[in-house]
Design a protein around this motif. Structure first.
Motif, PDB file in Angstrom:
ATOM      1  N   SER A  68      -1.319 -58.994  26.441  1.00  0.00           N
ATOM      2  CA  SER A  68      -0.605 -58.312  25.372  1.00  0.00           C
ATOM      3  C   SER A  68      -1.481 -58.155  24.128  1.00  0.00           C
ATOM      4  O   SER A  68      -1.532 -57.082  23.514  1.00  0.00           O
ATOM      5  CB  SER A  68       0.666 -59.087  25.017  1.00  0.00           C
ATOM      6  N   MET A  69      -2.200 -59.222  23.768  1.00  0.00           N
ATOM      7  CA  MET A  69      -3.066 -59.146  22.591  1.00  0.00           C
ATOM      8  C   MET A  69      -4.231 -58.191  22.829  1.00  0.00           C
ATOM      9  O   MET A  69      -4.623 -57.431  21.934  1.00  0.00           O
ATOM     10  CB  MET A  69      -3.565 -60.544  22.218  1.00  0.00           C
ATOM     11  N   PHE A  70      -4.775 -58.199  24.041  1.00  0.00           N
ATOM     12  CA  PHE A  70      -5.867 -57.288  24.380  1.00  0.00           C
ATOM     13  C   PHE A  70      -5.402 -55.842  24.321  1.00  0.00           C
ATOM     14  O   PHE A  70      -6.076 -54.977  23.744  1.00  0.00           O
ATOM     15  CB  PHE A  70      -6.400 -57.619  25.770  1.00  0.00           C
ATOM     16  N   ASP A  71      -4.242 -55.568  24.902  1.00  0.00           N
ATOM     17  CA  ASP A  71      -3.735 -54.199  24.955  1.00  0.00           C
ATOM     18  C   ASP A  71      -3.468 -53.626  23.565  1.00  0.00           C
ATOM     19  O   ASP A  71      -3.520 -52.402  23.380  1.00  0.00           O
ATOM     20  CB  ASP A  71      -2.446 -54.143  25.782  1.00  0.00           C
ATOM     21  N   ARG A  72      -3.194 -54.489  22.605  1.00  0.00           N
ATOM     22  CA  ARG A  72      -2.929 -54.031  21.238  1.00  0.00           C
ATOM     23  C   ARG A  72      -4.158 -54.105  20.332  1.00  0.00           C
ATOM     24  O   ARG A  72      -4.057 -53.957  19.119  1.00  0.00           O
ATOM     25  CB  ARG A  72      -1.773 -54.829  20.643  1.00  0.00           C
ATOM     26  N   GLY A  73      -5.325 -54.344  20.935  1.00  0.00           N
ATOM     27  CA  GLY A  73      -6.573 -54.291  20.191  1.00  0.00           C
ATOM     28  C   GLY A  73      -6.845 -55.480  19.293  1.00  0.00           C
ATOM     29  O   GLY A  73      -7.675 -55.392  18.386  1.00  0.00           O
ATOM     30  N   LEU A  74      -6.198 -56.619  19.560  1.00  0.00           N
ATOM     31  CA  LEU A  74      -6.430 -57.795  18.726  1.00  0.00           C
ATOM     32  C   LEU A  74      -7.718 -58.525  19.082  1.00  0.00           C
ATOM     33  O   LEU A  74      -8.218 -59.335  18.309  1.00  0.00           O
ATOM     34  CB  LEU A  74      -5.243 -58.748  18.831  1.00  0.00           C
ATOM     35  N   THR A  75      -8.240 -58.249  20.253  1.00  0.00           N
ATOM     36  CA  THR A  75      -9.556 -58.742  20.649  1.00  0.00           C
ATOM     37  C   THR A  75     -10.027 -57.835  21.785  1.00  0.00           C
ATOM     38  O   THR A  75      -9.199 -57.250  22.488  1.00  0.00           O
ATOM     39  CB  THR A  75      -9.496 -60.228  21.072  1.00  0.00           C
ATOM     40  N   GLY A  76     -11.304 -57.653  21.923  1.00  0.00           N
ATOM     41  CA  GLY A  76     -11.796 -56.677  22.891  1.00  0.00           C
ATOM     42  C   GLY A  76     -12.908 -57.217  23.771  1.00  0.00           C
ATOM     43  O   GLY A  76     -13.467 -58.291  23.516  1.00  0.00           O
ATOM     44  N   GLY A  77     -13.230 -56.453  24.812  1.00  0.00           N
ATOM     45  CA  GLY A  77     -14.308 -56.848  25.701  1.00  0.00           C
ATOM     46  C   GLY A  77     -14.062 -58.216  26.301  1.00  0.00           C
ATOM     47  O   GLY A  77     -12.977 -58.515  26.788  1.00  0.00           O
ATOM     48  N   SER A  78     -15.062 -59.077  26.257  1.00  0.00           N
ATOM     49  CA  SER A  78     -14.921 -60.436  26.776  1.00  0.00           C
ATOM     50  C   SER A  78     -14.819 -61.449  25.640  1.00  0.00           C
ATOM     51  O   SER A  78     -15.199 -62.609  25.796  1.00  0.00           O
ATOM     52  CB  SER A  78     -16.108 -60.790  27.683  1.00  0.00           C
ATOM     53  N   THR A  79     -14.306 -60.996  24.491  1.00  0.00           N
ATOM     54  CA  THR A  79     -14.202 -61.893  23.337  1.00  0.00           C
ATOM     55  C   THR A  79     -12.882 -62.654  23.348  1.00  0.00           C
ATOM     56  O   THR A  79     -11.915 -62.253  23.970  1.00  0.00           O
ATOM     57  CB  THR A  79     -14.303 -61.107  22.018  1.00  0.00           C
ATOM     58  N   GLY A  80     -12.862 -63.762  22.619  1.00  0.00           N
ATOM     59  CA  GLY A  80     -11.665 -64.570  22.480  1.00  0.00           C
ATOM     60  C   GLY A  80     -11.525 -65.592  23.590  1.00  0.00           C
ATOM     61  O   GLY A  80     -12.109 -65.464  24.667  1.00  0.00           O
ATOM     62  N   ASN A  81     -10.749 -66.635  23.311  1.00  0.00           N
ATOM     63  CA  ASN A  81     -10.448 -67.658  24.312  1.00  0.00           C
ATOM     64  C   ASN A  81      -9.116 -68.311  23.977  1.00  0.00           C
ATOM     65  O   ASN A  81      -8.655 -68.266  22.841  1.00  0.00           O
ATOM     66  CB  ASN A  81     -11.581 -68.697  24.441  1.00  0.00           C
ATOM     67  N   ILE A  82      -8.507 -68.893  24.992  1.00  0.00           N
ATOM     68  CA  ILE A  82      -7.166 -69.449  24.855  1.00  0.00           C
ATOM     69  C   ILE A  82      -7.048 -70.680  25.733  1.00  0.00           C
ATOM     70  O   ILE A  82      -7.642 -70.733  26.819  1.00  0.00           O
ATOM     71  CB  ILE A  82      -6.119 -68.373  25.233  1.00  0.00           C
ATOM     72  N   SER A  83      -6.310 -71.671  25.272  1.00  0.00           N
ATOM     73  CA  SER A  83      -6.096 -72.885  26.060  1.00  0.00           C
ATOM     74  C   SER A  83      -4.680 -73.378  25.835  1.00  0.00           C
ATOM     75  O   SER A  83      -4.054 -73.067  24.815  1.00  0.00           O
ATOM     76  CB  SER A  83      -7.100 -73.983  25.668  1.00  0.00           C
ATOM     77  N   ALA A  84      -4.173 -74.150  26.781  1.00  0.00           N
ATOM     78  CA  ALA A  84      -2.830 -74.709  26.660  1.00  0.00           C
ATOM     79  C   ALA A  84      -2.742 -76.041  27.390  1.00  0.00           C
ATOM     80  O   ALA A  84      -3.377 -76.240  28.433  1.00  0.00           O
ATOM     81  CB  ALA A  84      -1.787 -73.743  27.216  1.00  0.00           C
ATOM     82  N   ARG A  85      -1.952 -76.944  26.822  1.00  0.00           N
ATOM     83  CA  ARG A  85      -1.746 -78.261  27.408  1.00  0.00           C
ATOM     84  C   ARG A  85      -0.779 -78.156  28.590  1.00  0.00           C
ATOM     85  O   ARG A  85       0.249 -77.490  28.507  1.00  0.00           O
ATOM     86  CB  ARG A  85      -1.162 -79.194  26.347  1.00  0.00           C
ATOM     87  N   THR A  86      -1.132 -78.778  29.693  1.00  0.00           N
ATOM     88  CA  THR A  86      -0.273 -78.800  30.866  1.00  0.00           C
ATOM     89  C   THR A  86       0.711 -79.963  30.782  1.00  0.00           C
ATOM     90  O   THR A  86       0.557 -80.864  29.955  1.00  0.00           O
ATOM     91  CB  THR A  86      -1.108 -78.933  32.147  1.00  0.00           C
ATOM     92  N   GLY A  87       1.708 -79.942  31.646  1.00  0.00           N
ATOM     93  CA  GLY A  87       2.725 -80.980  31.615  1.00  0.00           C
ATOM     94  C   GLY A  87       2.196 -82.375  31.856  1.00  0.00           C
ATOM     95  O   GLY A  87       2.765 -83.358  31.374  1.00  0.00           O
ATOM     96  N   ASP A  88       1.098 -82.490  32.589  1.00  0.00           N
ATOM     97  CA  ASP A  88       0.524 -83.814  32.876  1.00  0.00           C
ATOM     98  C   ASP A  88      -0.508 -84.250  31.847  1.00  0.00           C
ATOM     99  O   ASP A  88      -1.144 -85.291  32.003  1.00  0.00           O
ATOM    100  CB  ASP A  88      -0.087 -83.838  34.278  1.00  0.00           C
TER     101      ASP A  88
END
Length: 216
Positions: A17-37
């Motif tokens: 969603s963020m890519f499609d709206r031009g908030l970051t492009g190409g191979s830029t940006g990164n994201i992480s999330a904590r898992t339940g364990d």
């Protein structure tokens, strides 16, 4: 579908969603999330937010060891710094969003309070945003700079690079970083026009009612 499978899908959906709206492009940006364990799911190095594969996300165990998936982003020290210093962090997002980067390049950018108080929403979702110096991409010093804040900020702006935001979960982190970019855009659109900003009373009311970290 397992809880982790749902989280993998959510990470990729929000990133797309963020890519499609031009908030970051190409191979830029990164994201992480904590898992339940207590482990982590992280976007791989060199990956595109528009084409993340849930099955190929980098997986870390509860001890921070990489255990499966593609090679993780080189910005792991940046992500780890937020998880280690803010116990409430459930996700971290980093973008190369255009307007926030442009605002960080201006000579009068405020290092301690990067975003001007234009709307209540940036204060509610981000608190006070710290502007950090220019670092080489992947430099572990970025993580050390975040650690130096001792958990007092949920959002930082890497000068000439991009914002980084920690949230209670992946949706909250994404929504907050979008608010950061929108506020930076407003700041640029109104620059030189003497815009009416929130005054100290407005800010104090928002900070009190919504229990925001602000005067730190």
């Amino acid at each position: 579908m397992t809880e982790e499978a749902r989280l993998r899908e959510q990470i990729c959906l929000l990133a797309r969603s963020m890519f499609d709206r031009g908030l970051t492009g190409g191979s830029t940006g990164n994201i992480s999330a904590r898992t339940g364990d207590g482990g982590l799911l992280v976007s791989p190095t060199g990956s595109c937010f528009g084409r993340l594969d849930p099955a190929r996300l980098s997986r870390f165990d509860t001890s921070g060891n990489f255990v499966e998936g593609d090679k993780p982003t080189k910005e792991m020290p940046l992500h780890s710094a937020f998880y280690d210093t803010r116990s409430q962090t459930g996700a971290v997002v980093h973008l190369h969003s255009c307007h926030s980067v442009a605002l960080s390049m201006l000579p009068d950018a405020d290092e301690d309070s990067f975003l001007p108080p234009l709307t209540p929403y940036a204060i509610m979702q981000l608190g006070r945003v710290k502007l950090l110096p220019i670092f080489r991409p992947g430099d572990p010093a970025m993580g050390e700079a975040v650690r130096g804040l001792a958990g007092r900020r949920s959002a930082v702006m890497l000068a000439n690079h991009g914002p980084v935001v920690a949230g209670k979960d992946v949706a909250a982190a994404c929504y907050a970083i979008e608010e950061l970019e929108a506020t930076a855009r407003l700041a640029l659109l109104t620059r030189g026009l003497d815009p009416r900003m929130l005054d100290a009373g407005h800010i104090r009311d928002i900070v009190t009612i919504f229990d925001i970290e602000w005067d730190v």
